[in-house]
Write a protein that holds these residues in place. Sequence first.
Motif, short mmCIF file in Angstrom:
data_model
loop_
_atom_site.label_atom_id
_atom_site.label_comp_id
_atom_site.label_asym_id
_atom_site.label_seq_id
_atom_site.Cartn_x
_atom_site.Cartn_y
_atom_site.Cartn_z
N GLY A 1 -14.00 19.03 14.96
CA GLY A 1 -14.70 20.14 15.58
C GLY A 1 -15.19 21.13 14.53
O GLY A 1 -14.71 21.14 13.40
N SER A 2 -16.14 21.95 14.90
CA SER A 2 -16.81 22.85 13.97
C SER A 2 -15.84 23.75 13.20
O SER A 2 -15.94 23.89 11.98
N ASP A 3 -14.89 24.39 13.89
CA ASP A 3 -13.95 25.29 13.21
C ASP A 3 -13.07 24.53 12.23
O ASP A 3 -12.83 24.99 11.12
N TYR A 4 -12.56 23.37 12.65
CA TYR A 4 -11.71 22.57 11.76
C TYR A 4 -12.51 22.02 10.58
O TYR A 4 -12.04 21.99 9.46
N LYS A 5 -13.73 21.61 10.84
CA LYS A 5 -14.59 21.10 9.77
C LYS A 5 -14.83 22.20 8.74
O LYS A 5 -14.72 21.98 7.53
N MET B 1 -13.55 22.18 4.80
CA MET B 1 -14.46 22.34 3.66
C MET B 1 -14.04 23.51 2.78
O MET B 1 -14.08 23.42 1.55
N ARG B 2 -13.56 24.59 3.38
CA ARG B 2 -13.08 25.73 2.59
C ARG B 2 -11.84 25.33 1.78
O ARG B 2 -11.69 25.76 0.63
N ILE B 3 -10.97 24.51 2.37
CA ILE B 3 -9.80 24.02 1.65
C ILE B 3 -10.25 23.24 0.41
O ILE B 3 -9.75 23.47 -0.70
N LEU B 4 -11.18 22.33 0.60
CA LEU B 4 -11.66 21.53 -0.52
C LEU B 4 -12.33 22.40 -1.58
O LEU B 4 -12.16 22.17 -2.79
N TYR B 5 -13.10 23.40 -1.17
CA TYR B 5 -13.74 24.30 -2.13
C TYR B 5 -12.69 25.01 -2.98
O TYR B 5 -12.82 25.10 -4.20
N TRP B 6 -11.66 25.56 -2.33
CA TRP B 6 -10.63 26.28 -3.06
C TRP B 6 -9.91 25.34 -4.03
O TRP B 6 -9.66 25.71 -5.18
N LYS C 1 0.53 25.70 7.47
CA LYS C 1 0.50 24.74 6.36
C LYS C 1 0.35 23.29 6.85
O LYS C 1 -0.29 22.49 6.19
N GLU C 2 0.90 22.95 8.00
CA GLU C 2 0.73 21.60 8.53
C GLU C 2 -0.72 21.33 8.89
O GLU C 2 -1.23 20.23 8.73
N LEU C 3 -1.40 22.36 9.36
CA LEU C 3 -2.82 22.23 9.69
C LEU C 3 -3.64 21.94 8.44
O LEU C 3 -4.55 21.11 8.46
N LEU D 1 -5.98 18.50 8.32
CA LEU D 1 -7.44 18.57 8.35
C LEU D 1 -8.10 17.70 7.29
O LEU D 1 -9.17 17.17 7.51
N CYS D 2 -7.49 17.59 6.13
CA CYS D 2 -8.11 16.88 5.02
C CYS D 2 -7.53 15.49 4.80
O CYS D 2 -8.14 14.68 4.10
N ALA D 3 -6.37 15.19 5.38
CA ALA D 3 -5.70 13.94 5.02
C ALA D 3 -5.56 12.94 6.15
O ALA D 3 -5.12 11.83 5.90
N GLU D 4 -5.88 13.28 7.36
CA GLU D 4 -5.67 12.34 8.48
C GLU D 4 -6.30 11.01 8.24
O GLU D 4 -7.35 10.82 7.79
#
Length: 95
Positions: free
Chosen positions: A39-43, A47-52, A86-88, A92-95
Amino acid sequence: MDSLATKPTPNAVKKALETLPNDLWETYDEAMERIESQGSDYKQLAMRILYWIFHALRPLTVQELQHALAVKPETSELDEGDIPDKELLTSLCAE
């Protein structure tokens, strides 16, 4: 690898191992497809996680990443209600 942990039987794990990507680019493409399909919010958060992670000068702790993601440009104080679980972050990135 997280997707293997969700397999209910040894045969399901074996089948998943047979279909793993052969190279780094395929792995990257699959990860990005999983992120794009959320979904848009999770996506957006993924992406912000990957940027950081990509732009950090050193490896970040989970708590540092959580706080970095909670920062809002228009505010001067951190609102603890904006800190993602933290579980989220890993799901989001590893499923």
